[in-house]
Design a protein around this motif. Structure first.
Motif, PDB file in Angstrom:
ATOM      1  N   VAL B  19       2.106   6.135  -1.131  1.00 37.60           N
ATOM      2  CA  VAL B  19       1.341   6.716  -2.083  1.00 37.60           C
ATOM      3  C   VAL B  19       0.056   7.681  -1.418  1.00 37.60           C
ATOM      4  CG1 VAL B  19      -0.584   6.650  -4.055  1.00 37.60           C
ATOM      5  CG2 VAL B  19       1.515   5.318  -4.164  1.00 37.60           C
ATOM      6  N   GLU B  20      -0.200   8.798  -2.164  1.00 41.81           N
ATOM      7  CA  GLU B  20      -1.102   9.479  -1.568  1.00 41.81           C
ATOM      8  C   GLU B  20      -2.146   9.931  -3.066  1.00 41.81           C
ATOM      9  OE1 GLU B  20       0.647  12.216   2.393  1.00 41.81           O
ATOM     10  OE2 GLU B  20      -0.210  13.175   0.677  1.00 41.81           O
ATOM     11  N   LEU B  21      -3.444   9.797  -2.521  1.00 43.87           N
ATOM     12  CA  LEU B  21      -4.423   9.831  -3.527  1.00 43.87           C
ATOM     13  C   LEU B  21      -5.244  11.242  -2.945  1.00 43.87           C
ATOM     14  CD1 LEU B  21      -5.203   6.649  -4.829  1.00 43.87           C
ATOM     15  CD2 LEU B  21      -3.543   8.111  -5.706  1.00 43.87           C
ATOM     16  N   SER B  73     -13.557  19.120   4.035  1.00 41.97           N
ATOM     17  CA  SER B  73     -13.631  19.092   2.460  1.00 41.97           C
ATOM     18  C   SER B  73     -12.848  18.308   1.402  1.00 41.97           C
ATOM     19  CB  SER B  73     -13.264  20.607   1.978  1.00 41.97           C
ATOM     20  OG  SER B  73     -13.420  20.871   0.473  1.00 41.97           O
ATOM     21  N   VAL B  74     -11.640  18.636   1.453  1.00 43.75           N
ATOM     22  CA  VAL B  74     -10.555  17.699   0.647  1.00 43.75           C
ATOM     23  C   VAL B  74     -10.286  16.445   1.399  1.00 43.75           C
ATOM     24  CG1 VAL B  74      -8.419  17.540  -0.398  1.00 43.75           C
ATOM     25  CG2 VAL B  74      -9.682  19.711  -0.795  1.00 43.75           C
ATOM     26  N   SER B  75     -10.118  15.360   0.776  1.00 44.00           N
ATOM     27  CA  SER B  75      -9.873  14.227   1.375  1.00 44.00           C
ATOM     28  C   SER B  75      -8.566  13.540   0.655  1.00 44.00           C
ATOM     29  CB  SER B  75     -10.874  13.119   1.490  1.00 44.00           C
ATOM     30  OG  SER B  75     -10.562  11.855   2.204  1.00 44.00           O
ATOM     31  N   THR B  76      -7.646  13.040   1.557  1.00 44.22           N
ATOM     32  CA  THR B  76      -6.708  12.238   0.749  1.00 44.22           C
ATOM     33  C   THR B  76      -6.633  10.809   1.324  1.00 44.22           C
ATOM     34  OG1 THR B  76      -5.295  13.974   1.207  1.00 44.22           O
ATOM     35  CG2 THR B  76      -3.918  12.154   0.817  1.00 44.22           C
ATOM     36  N   LEU B  77      -6.672  10.001   0.377  1.00 43.64           N
ATOM     37  CA  LEU B  77      -6.300   8.498   0.725  1.00 43.64           C
ATOM     38  C   LEU B  77      -4.790   8.021   0.749  1.00 43.64           C
ATOM     39  CD1 LEU B  77      -7.450   5.734   1.258  1.00 43.64           C
ATOM     40  CD2 LEU B  77      -7.512   5.328  -1.379  1.00 43.64           C
ATOM     41  N   LYS B  78      -4.379   7.657   1.849  1.00 44.76           N
ATOM     42  CA  LYS B  78      -3.014   7.270   1.849  1.00 44.76           C
ATOM     43  C   LYS B  78      -2.811   5.997   1.910  1.00 44.76           C
ATOM     44  CE  LYS B  78      -2.611  11.407   4.616  1.00 44.76           C
ATOM     45  NZ  LYS B  78      -1.843  12.198   5.585  1.00 44.76           N
ATOM     46  N   ILE B  79      -1.914   5.197   1.157  1.00 47.31           N
ATOM     47  CA  ILE B  79      -1.321   3.734   0.956  1.00 47.31           C
ATOM     48  C   ILE B  79      -0.129   3.375   1.336  1.00 47.31           C
ATOM     49  CG2 ILE B  79      -1.432   1.573  -0.360  1.00 47.31           C
ATOM     50  CD1 ILE B  79      -3.634   3.109  -1.907  1.00 47.31           C
ATOM     51  N   GLN B  80       0.461   2.980   2.438  1.00 47.24           N
ATOM     52  CA  GLN B  80       2.001   2.704   2.689  1.00 47.24           C
ATOM     53  C   GLN B  80       2.101   1.170   2.242  1.00 47.24           C
ATOM     54  OE1 GLN B  80       1.112   2.866   7.135  1.00 47.24           O
ATOM     55  NE2 GLN B  80       2.098   4.892   7.261  1.00 47.24           N
ATOM     56  N   ARG B  81       3.669   1.152   2.214  1.00 45.22           N
ATOM     57  CA  ARG B  81       3.945  -0.047   1.539  1.00 45.22           C
ATOM     58  C   ARG B  81       3.293  -0.670   0.255  1.00 45.22           C
ATOM     59  NH1 ARG B  81       3.500  -0.049   6.859  1.00 45.22           N
ATOM     60  NH2 ARG B  81       2.299  -1.665   6.717  1.00 45.22           N
ATOM     61  N   THR B  82       3.046   0.028  -0.616  1.00 45.99           N
ATOM     62  CA  THR B  82       2.275  -0.616  -1.738  1.00 45.99           C
ATOM     63  C   THR B  82       2.715  -1.835  -2.189  1.00 45.99           C
ATOM     64  OG1 THR B  82       3.492   0.706  -3.233  1.00 45.99           O
ATOM     65  CG2 THR B  82       1.587   1.609  -2.419  1.00 45.99           C
ATOM     66  N   GLU B  83       1.615  -2.778  -2.460  1.00 44.54           N
ATOM     67  CA  GLU B  83       1.810  -4.092  -3.161  1.00 44.54           C
ATOM     68  C   GLU B  83       1.151  -4.201  -4.556  1.00 44.54           C
ATOM     69  OE1 GLU B  83      -0.307  -6.648  -0.093  1.00 44.54           O
ATOM     70  OE2 GLU B  83       1.412  -6.205   1.079  1.00 44.54           O
ATOM     71  N   ARG B  84       1.497  -4.942  -5.154  1.00 42.69           N
ATOM     72  CA  ARG B  84       1.018  -5.022  -6.509  1.00 42.69           C
ATOM     73  C   ARG B  84      -0.443  -5.247  -6.775  1.00 42.69           C
ATOM     74  NH1 ARG B  84       6.049  -7.822  -7.241  1.00 42.69           N
ATOM     75  NH2 ARG B  84       7.399  -6.666  -8.331  1.00 42.69           N
ATOM     76  N   GLY B  85      -0.935  -5.918  -5.755  1.00 46.09           N
ATOM     77  CA  GLY B  85      -2.260  -6.129  -5.596  1.00 46.09           C
ATOM     78  C   GLY B  85      -3.043  -5.047  -5.395  1.00 46.09           C
ATOM     79  N   ASP B  86      -2.654  -3.798  -4.948  1.00 48.50           N
ATOM     80  CA  ASP B  86      -3.237  -2.522  -4.704  1.00 48.50           C
ATOM     81  C   ASP B  86      -3.597  -1.723  -6.155  1.00 48.50           C
ATOM     82  OD1 ASP B  86      -0.838  -1.882  -2.002  1.00 48.50           O
ATOM     83  OD2 ASP B  86      -2.779  -3.037  -1.912  1.00 48.50           O
ATOM     84  N   SER B  87      -3.092  -2.399  -7.071  1.00 51.97           N
ATOM     85  CA  SER B  87      -3.236  -1.694  -8.237  1.00 51.97           C
ATOM     86  C   SER B  87      -4.663  -1.938  -8.532  1.00 51.97           C
ATOM     87  CB  SER B  87      -2.523  -2.436  -9.539  1.00 51.97           C
ATOM     88  OG  SER B  87      -1.232  -2.509  -9.495  1.00 51.97           O
ATOM     89  N   ALA B  88      -5.373  -0.484  -9.217  1.00 55.11           N
ATOM     90  CA  ALA B  88      -6.776  -0.371  -9.034  1.00 55.11           C
ATOM     91  C   ALA B  88      -7.034   0.966  -9.500  1.00 55.11           C
ATOM     92  CB  ALA B  88      -7.576  -0.936  -7.838  1.00 55.11           C
ATOM     93  N   VAL B  89      -8.388   1.191  -9.890  1.00 55.47           N
ATOM     94  CA  VAL B  89      -8.853   2.618 -10.046  1.00 55.47           C
ATOM     95  C   VAL B  89      -9.442   3.039  -8.528  1.00 55.47           C
ATOM     96  CG1 VAL B  89     -10.230   4.357 -11.276  1.00 55.47           C
ATOM     97  CG2 VAL B  89      -9.074   2.465 -12.218  1.00 55.47           C
TER      98      VAL B  89
END
Lengths: 115, 113
Positions: B19-21, B73-89
């Protein structure tokens, strides 16, 4: 280990009365304190702040009091209005001179103002 | 834009996916922060950029999390191999140099199924 503690999860007050929201901290290096307000589906918005060199800061209906010896601060809202109903976060930073610093947040208090 | 812009506002993904935010800060704000807010908790610090470099990444929970800000300027947060515990705002904030007050975006709500 929670460095910023908001021990009461919720508060309900009557419109027109005073709301007092409390916050405690454990890190003696904190020297700047802020309150943020958050509505559902929105980001936190800055409300009021206080530096550790002061013990009171007032902005309209909002006043923040700081007691450094007790490591305690409080936000007073008077008079409370229904539009003040939101989650309030206490936050603190240990600011290096001239530099930016991260904020450490408490868990928040949900304020409900009854009409 | 006038405020901090975050996209997507909502993201639903499956366990194990990448995922990328994205965060677009206020123009002129050199400091950029990522926070994570789980249900019933306050915002939890993840990482802070001053310009292009990560000045403090002590809040990243593990090496599945990574963030970049290549042009300051722009930043991207990258999450690999997401887990259910990563669910958040996931909240992004920015501030002027040396400022105490952070301005937050509306957040990206991540749900990992």
């Amino acid at each position: 280990d929670q460095q910023v503690k908001q021990n009461s999860p919720s508060l309900s007050v009557q419109e027109g009365r005073i709301s007092i929201l409390n916050c405690d901290y454990t890190n003696s290096m904190f020297d700047y304190f802020l309150w943020y307000k958050k509505y559902p589906a929105e980001g936190p918005t800055f409300l009021i702040s206080i530096s550790s060199i002061k013990d009171k800061n007032e902005d309209g209906r909002f006043t923040v009091f700081l007691n450094k010896s007790a490591k305690h601060l409080s936000l007073h809202i008077v008079p409370s209005q229904p539009g003040d109903s939101a989650v309030y976060f206490c936050a603190a930073s240990a600011k290096l001179r001239g530099a930016n610093s991260k904020l450490t947040f408490g868990k928040g208090i949900t304020l409900s103002v009854r009409p | 834009g006038a405020g901090v812009s975050q996209t997507p506002s909502n993201k639903v993904t499956e366990k194990g996916k990448y995922v990328e935010l994205r965060c677009d800060p206020i123009s002129g704000h050199t400091a950029l922060y990522w926070y994570r807010q789980s249900l019933g908790q306050g915002p939890e610090f993840l990482i802070y950029f001053q310009g292009t470099g990560a000045a403090d990444d002590s809040g990243l929970p593990n090496d599945r999390f990574f963030a970049v800000r290549p042009e300051g300027s722009v930043s991207t947060l990258k999450i690999q191999r997401t887990e259910r515990g990563d669910s958040a705002v996931y909240l992004c904030a920015s501030s002027l140099p040396g400022a105490n007050v952070l301005t937050f975006g509306a957040g990206s709500r991540l749900t990992v199924l």
